[in-house]
Design a protein around this motif. Structure first.
Motif, PDB file in Angstrom:
ATOM      1  N   ALA A   1      37.835  51.653  34.896  1.00 32.60           N
ATOM      2  CA  ALA A   1      36.938  50.757  35.636  1.00 32.60           C
ATOM      3  C   ALA A   1      37.476  50.615  37.055  1.00 32.60           C
ATOM      4  O   ALA A   1      38.657  50.316  37.234  1.00 32.60           O
ATOM      5  CB  ALA A   1      36.875  49.397  34.959  1.00 32.60           C
ATOM      6  N   VAL A   2      36.625  50.863  38.069  1.00 34.97           N
ATOM      7  CA  VAL A   2      37.085  50.752  39.458  1.00 34.97           C
ATOM      8  C   VAL A   2      36.133  49.895  40.288  1.00 34.97           C
ATOM      9  O   VAL A   2      34.921  49.883  40.052  1.00 34.97           O
ATOM     10  CB  VAL A   2      37.222  52.142  40.151  1.00 34.97           C
ATOM     11  CG1 VAL A   2      38.197  53.034  39.404  1.00 34.97           C
ATOM     12  CG2 VAL A   2      35.882  52.823  40.320  1.00 34.97           C
ATOM     13  N   SER A   3      36.714  49.182  41.235  1.00 34.45           N
ATOM     14  CA  SER A   3      35.922  48.349  42.131  1.00 34.45           C
ATOM     15  C   SER A   3      36.589  48.302  43.501  1.00 34.45           C
ATOM     16  O   SER A   3      37.804  48.160  43.590  1.00 34.45           O
ATOM     17  CB  SER A   3      35.825  46.942  41.554  1.00 34.45           C
ATOM     18  OG  SER A   3      35.189  46.102  42.480  1.00 34.45           O
ATOM     19  N   ILE A   4      35.797  48.436  44.561  1.00 36.18           N
ATOM     20  CA  ILE A   4      36.338  48.411  45.925  1.00 36.18           C
ATOM     21  C   ILE A   4      35.684  47.277  46.705  1.00 36.18           C
ATOM     22  O   ILE A   4      34.486  47.037  46.569  1.00 36.18           O
ATOM     23  CB  ILE A   4      36.130  49.787  46.617  1.00 36.18           C
ATOM     24  CG1 ILE A   4      36.923  49.890  47.927  1.00 36.18           C
ATOM     25  CG2 ILE A   4      34.663  50.077  46.876  1.00 36.18           C
ATOM     26  CD1 ILE A   4      37.064  51.316  48.459  1.00 36.18           C
ATOM     27  N   ASP A   5      36.483  46.541  47.469  1.00 39.08           N
ATOM     28  CA  ASP A   5      35.970  45.410  48.254  1.00 39.08           C
ATOM     29  C   ASP A   5      36.719  45.306  49.560  1.00 39.08           C
ATOM     30  O   ASP A   5      37.924  45.522  49.612  1.00 39.08           O
ATOM     31  CB  ASP A   5      36.151  44.092  47.493  1.00 39.08           C
ATOM     32  CG  ASP A   5      34.973  43.798  46.584  1.00 39.08           C
ATOM     33  OD1 ASP A   5      33.847  43.711  47.088  1.00 39.08           O
ATOM     34  OD2 ASP A   5      35.183  43.674  45.371  1.00 39.08           O
TER      35      ASP A   5
ATOM     36  N   ASP B   1      36.554  41.384  39.728  1.00 30.99           N
ATOM     37  CA  ASP B   1      35.554  42.367  39.280  1.00 30.99           C
ATOM     38  C   ASP B   1      35.983  43.016  37.969  1.00 30.99           C
ATOM     39  O   ASP B   1      35.156  43.284  37.096  1.00 30.99           O
ATOM     40  CB  ASP B   1      35.346  43.451  40.344  1.00 30.99           C
ATOM     41  CG  ASP B   1      34.479  42.962  41.497  1.00 30.99           C
ATOM     42  OD1 ASP B   1      33.499  42.248  41.238  1.00 30.99           O
ATOM     43  OD2 ASP B   1      34.789  43.303  42.650  1.00 30.99           O
ATOM     44  N   LEU B   2      37.278  43.285  37.836  1.00 29.53           N
ATOM     45  CA  LEU B   2      37.770  43.830  36.561  1.00 29.53           C
ATOM     46  C   LEU B   2      37.580  42.802  35.447  1.00 29.53           C
ATOM     47  O   LEU B   2      37.169  43.144  34.331  1.00 29.53           O
ATOM     48  CB  LEU B   2      39.253  44.207  36.662  1.00 29.53           C
ATOM     49  CG  LEU B   2      39.636  45.350  37.601  1.00 29.53           C
ATOM     50  CD1 LEU B   2      41.147  45.579  37.537  1.00 29.53           C
ATOM     51  CD2 LEU B   2      38.903  46.640  37.246  1.00 29.53           C
TER      52      LEU B   2
ATOM     53  N   ALA C   1      35.327  40.583  35.181  1.00 30.15           N
ATOM     54  CA  ALA C   1      33.910  40.516  34.815  1.00 30.15           C
ATOM     55  C   ALA C   1      33.490  41.653  33.886  1.00 30.15           C
ATOM     56  O   ALA C   1      32.493  41.552  33.174  1.00 30.15           O
ATOM     57  CB  ALA C   1      33.049  40.525  36.072  1.00 30.15           C
ATOM     58  N   MET C   2      34.250  42.755  33.890  1.00 28.89           N
ATOM     59  CA  MET C   2      33.944  43.876  32.992  1.00 28.89           C
ATOM     60  C   MET C   2      34.752  43.774  31.695  1.00 28.89           C
ATOM     61  O   MET C   2      34.611  44.623  30.815  1.00 28.89           O
ATOM     62  CB  MET C   2      34.284  45.219  33.651  1.00 28.89           C
ATOM     63  CG  MET C   2      33.633  45.521  34.969  1.00 28.89           C
ATOM     64  SD  MET C   2      31.832  45.684  34.915  1.00 28.89           S
ATOM     65  CE  MET C   2      31.605  47.307  34.160  1.00 28.89           C
TER      66      MET C   2
ATOM     67  N   ILE D   1      29.362  38.567  34.705  1.00 19.92           N
ATOM     68  CA  ILE D   1      29.464  38.839  36.148  1.00 19.92           C
ATOM     69  C   ILE D   1      30.472  37.842  36.706  1.00 19.92           C
ATOM     70  O   ILE D   1      30.693  36.789  36.096  1.00 19.92           O
ATOM     71  CB  ILE D   1      28.084  38.689  36.836  1.00 19.92           C
ATOM     72  CG1 ILE D   1      28.103  39.282  38.246  1.00 19.92           C
ATOM     73  CG2 ILE D   1      27.647  37.209  36.871  1.00 19.92           C
ATOM     74  CD1 ILE D   1      26.687  39.408  38.849  1.00 19.92           C
ATOM     75  N   ASP D   2      31.095  38.167  37.819  1.00 22.27           N
ATOM     76  CA  ASP D   2      31.942  37.145  38.450  1.00 22.27           C
ATOM     77  C   ASP D   2      31.162  36.487  39.578  1.00 22.27           C
ATOM     78  O   ASP D   2      30.292  37.098  40.205  1.00 22.27           O
ATOM     79  CB  ASP D   2      33.287  37.719  38.917  1.00 22.27           C
ATOM     80  CG  ASP D   2      33.156  38.637  40.116  1.00 22.27           C
ATOM     81  OD1 ASP D   2      32.181  39.415  40.169  1.00 22.27           O
ATOM     82  OD2 ASP D   2      34.022  38.586  40.992  1.00 22.27           O
TER      83      ASP D   2
END
Lengths: 321, 321
Positions: A43-47, A75-76, A78-79, A206-207
């Motif tokens: 799981a990846v998220s960029i901000d 974000d992690l 939230a998943m 969701i966050d």
């Protein structure tokens, strides 16, 4: 375009966080090499946080280091993913060592608390801008998504709503701000354990970065459903509750952002289990509404009527617009 | 801090590249969910390009979209990794649709050519700044690293050296610049196939972003070795060769950056195979020196003597300083 002082910073990054066994190669080569456990998805998220947009230019660097990582770990959470690795792209006007030391102290303290290793970094000269990518792992097919809400699900949130918004208002107005309220804005705690606990029980999550109405709106839109919120049930801190009563409207808990609590939907038969799982977690769990067939998010007052919850009109969001 | 026009951009991202089978969830949730093949390691690299530092503020957005992705894919190439997914954090002064369309056209054309899917994006308002993270996969233990060079290895490079530096000089001086030389600066081609071909044969590799001396210096420093370069063997385009002769010094091919060719070291018994593998690839292969025990990078002229290769003194780099 390399710059020796900036190269030195990258070496400093290398020692910033504790090493993990699944990092085969960290900072210092062209890429980091990482091992994703068998049977798991990545799981990846960029901000990005930009100076003057997401934070004040004179923000406390330690708090900023914490927040830059926290919003990604959120974000992690939230998943329902377990955090593992993080990369950091830092654009700085100058290689200010003191600023950087404090920034990394905030960043690394949170990272270490969640066993997250910094595995890649890029430092460039320019207007202050912080991009973080978080990487987590989650068992195959088990991730919490926005598109899984079902009619009849109960809607829950962790923690309390609107504190970060109130803190921002006070900061902008130059009003006094107590330490714990300021921390809610500047040092949010990603609800990672809650997310992992919710993973086998919730249908969607969701966050809360953009505010409850907008973010719950995302769940509804992606799931093709709607939501009914009971205003009287919203979990509020004393400070926010006082403001809501004084102002006779609910925009703080409904539309102010940056709370980084989790919002999720759970089939009724799983609610007791969720309460049990989240009872031990910071942030706890409050049931605030139910998923309905009619699209949009509707807020109901204590009188059972559709409420004029926020200044300017009835809240009847479709697709969070 | 969401902004509707910027949210729209993110939806636009979603359709930018062709879908891959191993992307279980793309843009639109809190995280992307990705499947790393069994028996493979994950290779990641993050890089930022800042307006006014890494590119001119009025740069052609299509070329910029290409380059922002290319410099990251080049890091994967240097590890011998197969590119898979990419995330993009874009900070823009305004949501200029035309600019963005052209930027994404350049980005997506290169991504599609290498079967790379854009799986995560964040768009924020602020001074123009582009951060890309590339993700690739590589069989366990097979990645090319900087720390594997051995004494006796022959040093090879793909393509030609100094073209990007010459193009930058001409642009800065407002001099005419032919299309192909400009492309060497603005639209470098990541040597992905070369990296994969080198994987079972080379002992070490790096991509040339900071100039040959600095980057080969990184290999030497990480491997605890040194290097001897034969200036007469450096692969030069006609344009760069002319400048080197005219100026009687070698800074263009030795110290100018942004070429994004690969530099690698290969045990002598594997050189013929490397030549064969790279013969079919754009960029080819040229042997330019040998790995030695004595630390530092030394340049030798055609007379067999240690050369005053670059203005200012002998090139005798230790740790690329």
């Amino acid at each position: 375009m390399a710059c020796t002082e900036f190269e030195l910073i990258e070496r400093f990054f290398n020692a910033a966080t504790r090493p993990r066994e699944d990092v085969l190669l960290g900072i210092g080569d062209d890429c980091a090499l990482l091992r994703v456990p068998a049977g798991c998805e990545l799981a990846v998220s960029i901000d990005t946080l930009v100076s003057g947009v997401h934070f004040f230019a004179d923000a406390d660097p330690q708090a900023l280091g914490h927040k830059a990582l926290a919003v990604n770990l959120s974000d992690l959470a939230a998943m329902g993913a377990e955090p593992a690795w993080v990369t950091l792209a830092l654009t700085l006007p100058t290689a200010d060592e003191l600023w950087l030391e404090r920034f990394m102290a905030g960043f690394a303290a949170l990272a270490d608390r969640h066993q997250v290793q910094l595995v890649g970094g890029d430092t460039t000269r320019g207007p202050l801008c912080i991009t973080v990518q978080a990487h987590g792992v989650v068992p195959q097919g088990a991730a919490l998504r926005r598109d899984g809400a079902r009619v009849g699900d109960r809607i829950g949130v962790t923690g309390s709503l609107g504190d970060a918004g109130l803190a921002l208002e006070r900061l902008c107005a130059g009003e006094p701000l107590d330490r714990s309220l300021r921390a809610r804005l500047e040092q949010p705690e990603p609800r990672l354990a809650a997310g992992i606990g919710l993973r086998p029980l919730a249908n969607s999550a969701i966050d809360l970065s953009d505010g409850l109405l907008a973010d719950l709106g995302h769940i509804c839109q992606r799931s093709g459903v709607g939501a009914r919120l009971e205003l009287a049930r919203l979990p509020l801190s004393e400070a926010v509750e006082k403001q809501v009563k004084m102002r006779c409207e609910w925009s703080l808990p409904l539309t102010s952002g940056d709370d980084y609590e989790l919002c999720f939907s759970v089939p009724p038969q799983c609610c007791a289990q969720v309460e049990e799982v989240l009872a031990g977690e910071v942030g706890g769990c409050t049931w605030i509404g139910v998923i309905e067939e009619d699209q949009g998010v509707r807020c109901y007052g204590t009188d059972g009527r559709l409420s004029r919850a926020v200044q300017g009109g009835y809240q009847h969001f479709r697709d969070a617009d």
